[in-house]
Design an enzyme around this catalytic site. Sequence first.
Site, PDB file in Angstrom:
ATOM      1  CB  SER A 170      63.040 -54.062 -28.378  1.00  0.00           C
ATOM      2  OG  SER A 170      63.866 -55.189 -28.555  1.00  0.00           O
ATOM      3  CG  ASP A 271      59.541 -60.828 -24.794  1.00  0.00           C
ATOM      4  OD1 ASP A 271      60.573 -61.410 -25.167  1.00  0.00           O
ATOM      5  OD2 ASP A 271      59.391 -59.594 -24.873  1.00  0.00           O
ATOM      6  CG  HIS A 301      60.571 -59.036 -28.069  1.00  0.00           C
ATOM      7  ND1 HIS A 301      60.915 -58.592 -26.814  1.00  0.00           N
ATOM      8  CD2 HIS A 301      61.240 -58.241 -28.936  1.00  0.00           C
ATOM      9  CE1 HIS A 301      61.767 -57.592 -26.911  1.00  0.00           C
ATOM     10  NE2 HIS A 301      61.976 -57.351 -28.192  1.00  0.00           N
TER      11      HIS A 301
END
Length: 325
Positions: A170, A271, A301
């Site tokens: 991330s 995502d 995600h």
Amino acid sequence: MLTDHLDIDPYDHFGIGRNPDGTITRYLNFPRIKASPVASHGEPVVSKDLTLNPKNKTRVRIFIPTSKLCCSKDDDTRIPIIIFFAGNGWTLSNWDSTLVHSQCSMLTDQVHAIVVNVEYRLAPENRLPVQYEDAMNAVLWVREQALDPNGELWIRENGDISRCYLHGCSNGGNMVFFTALEATRTELEPLRIAGNIMNQPLFGGIERTNSETQSLEDPVLPLCVQDMFWELALPEGEDRDIWCCNPLVDGPHTSAISKLGRCLVLGFTGDPIMDRLQEFVAMLVTHRVPIEAKFDHTGFHGIDMIDPTRANALVEMTKEFINKP
């Protein structure tokens, strides 16, 4: 904060309270775990905490396979070093959480590597690019430990600083990219960044992509939460087309992109940032960066944080990338 999304309060969604002085209160209390420098009950990995930068109050947690410490003194085989940046939306303190500890332990054990998990300063109290400074401090710290006769023993005696890898997920994946670029401008020898592993790296931009506009009600990363992350992390007065959010725009990083070494980019089609990842990979290809991109058709995600099967699969991809000649 933009308002082109449904009635979701991103601060409530992420357990954050805003304070009048510009700071935030973090209501999410992640379960914490202490480092374990002494192996017990056959544990395959041991760990210890050390200070990275006393002024900035940052630390690192080092992980090493227990088997490496139990080796014969005649075994001088050195193992790769993974410098790890956990994902936290730039804002949450989870570097020593049980989840991140488990991620790093799994990497250490399955890849058979030393993992240096980096605590970095949090936004909005500390805005970008200070997180990149902390990440680069960690790279230089590893080099210092390896070369100093009195440096950290696990790194000095067991680590192969010619095989250092940057790894992050991330926003940690974002940090990998910009730290790798800074490393191309820095004299690091004999340390060498041998590869960069970006798991769902977080990028953004003013113009919405299709995958972003379809994520208004995404249960993990709705569009308003993405906006909140950048609102809290970017320098005051900057929009999402600043280089540290949108790497496709020209910036101080652009001239160094072609100097990057091997990269592995991991993502999932579910995502919200998937379109960003595809654009990012295309940019790297344009700059002739040696890159492997692995996108799974099923997932979202941060799926590896809750699905052990996916977590194992991502570690296996990392292992293959690091062990590839």
